[in-house]
Design an enzyme around this catalytic site. Sequence first.
Site, mmCIF file in Angstrom:
data_model
loop_
_atom_site.group_PDB
_atom_site.id
_atom_site.type_symbol
_atom_site.label_atom_id
_atom_site.label_comp_id
_atom_site.label_asym_id
_atom_site.label_seq_id
_atom_site.Cartn_x
_atom_site.Cartn_y
_atom_site.Cartn_z
ATOM 1 N N PRO A 22 87.521 29.529 41.698
ATOM 2 C CA PRO A 22 87.953 28.187 42.091
ATOM 3 C C PRO A 22 89.104 27.802 41.161
ATOM 4 O O PRO A 22 89.004 27.997 39.943
ATOM 5 C CB PRO A 22 86.722 27.309 41.823
ATOM 6 C CG PRO A 22 85.716 28.149 41.128
ATOM 7 C CD PRO A 22 86.235 29.537 40.981
ATOM 8 N N GLY A 54 91.378 35.147 38.560
ATOM 9 C CA GLY A 54 92.099 33.876 38.535
ATOM 10 C C GLY A 54 93.586 34.109 38.628
ATOM 11 O O GLY A 54 94.107 34.542 39.671
ATOM 12 N N CYS A 71 85.651 23.568 32.758
ATOM 13 C CA CYS A 71 86.963 22.905 32.767
ATOM 14 C C CYS A 71 87.238 22.208 31.417
ATOM 15 O O CYS A 71 86.431 21.404 30.964
ATOM 16 C CB CYS A 71 87.005 21.885 33.910
ATOM 17 S SG CYS A 71 88.589 21.041 33.976
HETATM 18 C C1 LIG Z 1 95.641 26.035 36.985
HETATM 19 C C2 LIG Z 1 94.205 26.425 36.794
HETATM 20 C C3 LIG Z 1 93.222 25.774 37.526
HETATM 21 C C4 LIG Z 1 91.873 26.111 37.352
HETATM 22 N N1 LIG Z 1 90.937 25.483 38.109
HETATM 23 C C5 LIG Z 1 89.622 25.837 37.991
HETATM 24 C C6 LIG Z 1 88.625 25.243 38.821
HETATM 25 O O1 LIG Z 1 88.894 24.405 39.683
HETATM 26 N N2 LIG Z 1 87.342 25.650 38.632
HETATM 27 C C7 LIG Z 1 87.001 26.612 37.709
HETATM 28 O O2 LIG Z 1 85.822 26.954 37.575
HETATM 29 N N3 LIG Z 1 87.923 27.184 36.937
HETATM 30 C C8 LIG Z 1 89.223 26.833 37.059
HETATM 31 N N4 LIG Z 1 90.160 27.456 36.291
HETATM 32 C C9 LIG Z 1 89.739 28.530 35.383
HETATM 33 C C10 LIG Z 1 89.766 29.888 36.117
HETATM 34 O O3 LIG Z 1 88.834 29.924 37.161
HETATM 35 C C11 LIG Z 1 89.471 31.055 35.174
HETATM 36 O O4 LIG Z 1 88.159 30.958 34.678
HETATM 37 C C12 LIG Z 1 90.444 31.112 33.997
HETATM 38 O O5 LIG Z 1 91.773 30.868 34.429
HETATM 39 C C13 LIG Z 1 90.399 32.475 33.315
HETATM 40 O O6 LIG Z 1 90.627 33.494 34.230
HETATM 41 P P1 LIG Z 1 92.073 34.183 34.467
HETATM 42 O O7 LIG Z 1 92.583 34.637 33.127
HETATM 43 O O8 LIG Z 1 91.759 35.299 35.413
HETATM 44 O O9 LIG Z 1 92.955 33.136 35.052
HETATM 45 C C14 LIG Z 1 91.500 27.111 36.416
HETATM 46 C C15 LIG Z 1 92.500 27.758 35.692
HETATM 47 C C16 LIG Z 1 93.837 27.436 35.858
HETATM 48 C C17 LIG Z 1 94.881 28.161 35.054
#
Ligand SMILES: Cc1cc2nc3c(=O)[nH]c(=O)nc-3n(C[C@H](O)[C@H](O)[C@H](O)COP(=O)(O)O)c2cc1C
Length: 341
Positions: free
Chosen positions: A16, A224, A100
């Site tokens: 998400p 993500g 978050c």
């Molecule tokens: C712009 C942005 C929005 C995000 N929105 C959510 C969200 O709505 N819900 C959530 O559980 N995590 C959210 N995350 C966290 C991501 O789901 C993820 O856990 C985090 O970015 C680490 O993973 P990654 O390095 O693959 O991006 C968000 C991250 C970013 C950068």
Amino acid sequence: MKLGSLKLRNNLIAAPLCGISNRAYRVLCKRYGAGLTYVEMLKVESYLHHNRKTMTLKYYREDERPIGIQFAGNNPAWLAEACKQAEDEGYDIIDFNMGCPVPKIGKCGAGSALMAYPDRAAKCFKAMVDAVKIPVSVKFRAGVNDGNLNFIQIGKLAEENGIVACTIHPRTRQQSFAGQADHSRTAELKAALKIPVIASGDINEPDFGVKLLKTTGCDGLMLGRGAWGRPWLFREITETINHGRVVTPSPTAIERLAVLREHYELLLECFSERHACQVVRKYATWYIRDIKGSAALRGRFSRVNSRVEFHEALDEAMELYEREMSRDNQSQSDPALAAVG
Ligand SMILES: Cc1cc2nc3c(=O)[nH]c(=O)nc-3n(C[C@H](O)[C@H](O)[C@H](O)COP(=O)(O)O)c2cc1C
């Protein structure tokens, strides 16, 4: 992978993502191999008040199944009510956001701020699980800060209260997105729990995803930022799991632009033309980031204000790369792609 009663076709999940995981993004992630996708996090109060923005954000269609919704909040009664409504609205799974780090959510005691209050978190878990028949999962961080790394405690409370799976983004709330995700914590959580543990954080390359599955023992991966403008990362990870390497060549510049075209058309299914243009500008940046001359193209896409303008910009880009490719048709590699990692 099974999340309670929900059986997924694989163990790859699209995270998400606020401002990102709309229908267009989810459809493409699913197309390239995501086993589950989520609507972006919704504040429980906004969801219950049916405000207009939330109505747009929670929009999904049947072809997206299985589809999840995610709530942030800290009031067990409100969360229970939201879960009931989400079940009535047909979502297949509900995730509870305890990850978050943004102040807007933290000041309400929700998101990762709730990790500082395990008793309250446990009450939320119980209220949500008791309210519905569909599975409820939770996503959390390593802790509030390095002095309070209580992810095992939160995971155990989740398990005891009927939560079906835990996703860990193993940075602290204080870290926000700085530094690297410490996946030795993912391994610790996996060793401590019986329910599935899903890893989130820095999964940007297929080899890293496969390594995480092996070294942490985690049950699934949540992608993500790595899938922004690269939804085929799901396919690349699947192929690396099945064949030890990526089998299907990375899309050419022309193919990337074709996916961008489709992305925009899908955005029109959930947003007005103008809003879709505003949204597609950032996606365009991601789709073209590895393409030669992307700086000039970025400027072009950043000014689009209508469907016609978007298609004009895209057609120009396509023509440019078609010329480049025919000029260099001796080459085996895609001349338009600059040093793709
Ligand atoms: C712009 C942005 C929005 C995000 N929105 C959510 C969200 O709505 N819900 C959530 O559980 N995590 C959210 N995350 C966290 C991501 O789901 C993820 O856990 C985090 O970015 C680490 O993973 P990654 O390095 O693959 O991006 C968000 C991250 C970013 C950068």
